[in-house]
Design a protein around this motif. Structure first.
Motif, PDB file in Angstrom:
ATOM      1  N   GLU A 168       0.888  -1.225  -0.114  1.00 15.66           N
ATOM      2  CA  GLU A 168      -0.039  -0.118   0.116  1.00 15.66           C
ATOM      3  C   GLU A 168       1.057   1.134   0.172  1.00 15.66           C
ATOM      4  OE1 GLU A 168      -3.744   1.864   0.351  1.00 15.66           O
ATOM      5  OE2 GLU A 168      -3.482  -0.110  -0.036  1.00 15.66           O
ATOM      6  N   GLU A 169       2.199   1.124   0.642  1.00 13.23           N
ATOM      7  CA  GLU A 169       3.132   2.025   0.714  1.00 13.23           C
ATOM      8  C   GLU A 169       3.023   2.745  -0.769  1.00 13.23           C
ATOM      9  OE1 GLU A 169       6.821   3.671   2.888  1.00 13.23           O
ATOM     10  OE2 GLU A 169       6.181   1.900   3.623  1.00 13.23           O
ATOM     11  N   GLU A 170       4.282   1.867  -1.013  1.00  7.98           N
ATOM     12  CA  GLU A 170       4.716   2.155  -2.463  1.00  7.98           C
ATOM     13  C   GLU A 170       3.436   2.354  -3.664  1.00  7.98           C
ATOM     14  OE1 GLU A 170       7.436   1.874  -3.793  1.00  7.98           O
ATOM     15  OE2 GLU A 170       8.415   1.831  -2.294  1.00  7.98           O
ATOM     16  N   ARG A 173       2.486   6.241  -3.018  1.00  8.92           N
ATOM     17  CA  ARG A 173       4.225   7.399  -2.191  1.00  8.92           C
ATOM     18  C   ARG A 173       3.601   8.532  -3.468  1.00  8.92           C
ATOM     19  NH1 ARG A 173       9.644   4.238  -1.430  1.00  8.92           N
ATOM     20  NH2 ARG A 173       8.434   4.483  -0.098  1.00  8.92           N
TER      21      ARG A 173
END
Length: 312
Positions: A168-170, A173
């Motif tokens: 999710e973070e990637e 981002r």
């Protein structure tokens, strides 16, 4: 029985005869379809699957669901549409319809998309019973606009699948404060760029007043619906040679008039740009991704139906 040949004894196109057999109201079973085409069920299924990339039963089910959607959109009852489509119960029809279109029959309106994704150009098209796009052995038309449109839809689906594997973070981002079109706002993440890719088609198709969720699964569902409708709309514009027709965008202030050809060119131009932006960001996230080159996509698209047919 011998395997049917490409040339029909009646002088008609053999593929069209096979399609007629599939969609005849009286031919609910494979054996009945094959009998009308003067072929064994095995050879009938083999040739139609080879030429269209779709089995006879699957093609019939899909086209009849498209017809049912049109009937309901024109005011037919769900019950009547269910029995016309060959279903023994309304419940069974409702389940199949919802799986195919993503919404129940009762939510169908006159403006709803009625063409389902297909590996060929065969669709129900009112008021005639069947519309067959220009294609050869299930391959896309060699019209450049059609090729670009199909490539755009296929490639966007490919990128959504790749993005779904990211943490999710990637996925969210912000890698660069990037604005492609001033009125669309920033799209510096993979999530935002894919959302713009799908949302642009939804906007021009007037599918939703606002964009839906932008997680990969929601985008996949949104893209399947919008992509199928977008291909159908562009195909219809080309068929009618309506590139010079105009539409009025009442959401603009003041309202603006656009040529249909300009709208299609606009969508294809910025879709290509955004797809390459997604590729750059995927590589930064450590994902191996191809170039997105139509020269690489086209041979696969052309050879796929033949390969599928060889394995039937």
């Amino acid at each position: 029985m011998t395997e049917p040949t490409t040339e029909s004894p009646s002088g008609r196109d053999r593929l069209r005869e096979l399609l007629d057999a599939v969609l005849d109201e009286d031919n609910a079973r494979l054996s009945e379809m094959a009998g009308q085409a003067h072929a064994s069920p095995f050879h009938f299924s083999r040739q139609l699957s080879r030429d269209t990339g779709e089995s006879p039963v699957a093609l019939r089910r899909r086209v009849l669901l498209e017809r049912a959607a049109w009937r309901i959109g024109q005011g037919s009852s769900v019950t009547d549409a269910a029995f016309e489509a060959g279903y023994a119960s309304v419940e069974g029809f409702t389940r199949a319809f919802a799986r195919a279109f993503g919404h129940p029959p009762s939510a169908t309106t006159a403006g709803s998309g009625r063409w389902l994704p297909a590996p060929n150009g065969v669709h129900f098209h009112p008021p005639i019973h069947l519309w067959v796009e220009e294609y050869q052995r299930g391959r896309p038309s060699m019209d450049v606009t059609a090729l670009q449109t199909h490539h755009d839809v296929d490639d966007t689906a490919h990128l959504i699948r790749l993005a779904a594997a990211l943490p999710e973070e990637e996925y969210r981002r912000v890698r660069e404060e990037r604005t492609v079109l001033s009125w669309d706002g920033p799209e510096g993440s993979i999530a935002a760029t894919l959302d713009h890719l799908v949302g642009t088609k939804e906007s021009w198709l007037a599918d939703t007043p606002g964009r839906g969720a932008d997680d990969p699964e929601s985008l996949r569902i949104r893209h399947e619906r919008a992509g199928a409708r977008w291909i159908a709309v562009v195909t219809d514009i080309g068929r009618r040679d309506a590139w010079g027709d105009r539409l009025i965008d009442a959401l603009c202030d003041p309202p603006e008039s656009f040529l249909l050809g300009g709208v299609v060119a606009h969508v294809l131009t910025y879709s290509a740009h955004r797809r390459q932006n997604v590729r750059h960001m995927l590589r930064e996230a450590g994902v191996e991704v191809d170039q997105g080159d139509p020269l690489e996509w086209l041979p696969e698209r052309y050879e796929a139906p033949r390969k599928r047919g060889d394995t039937v």
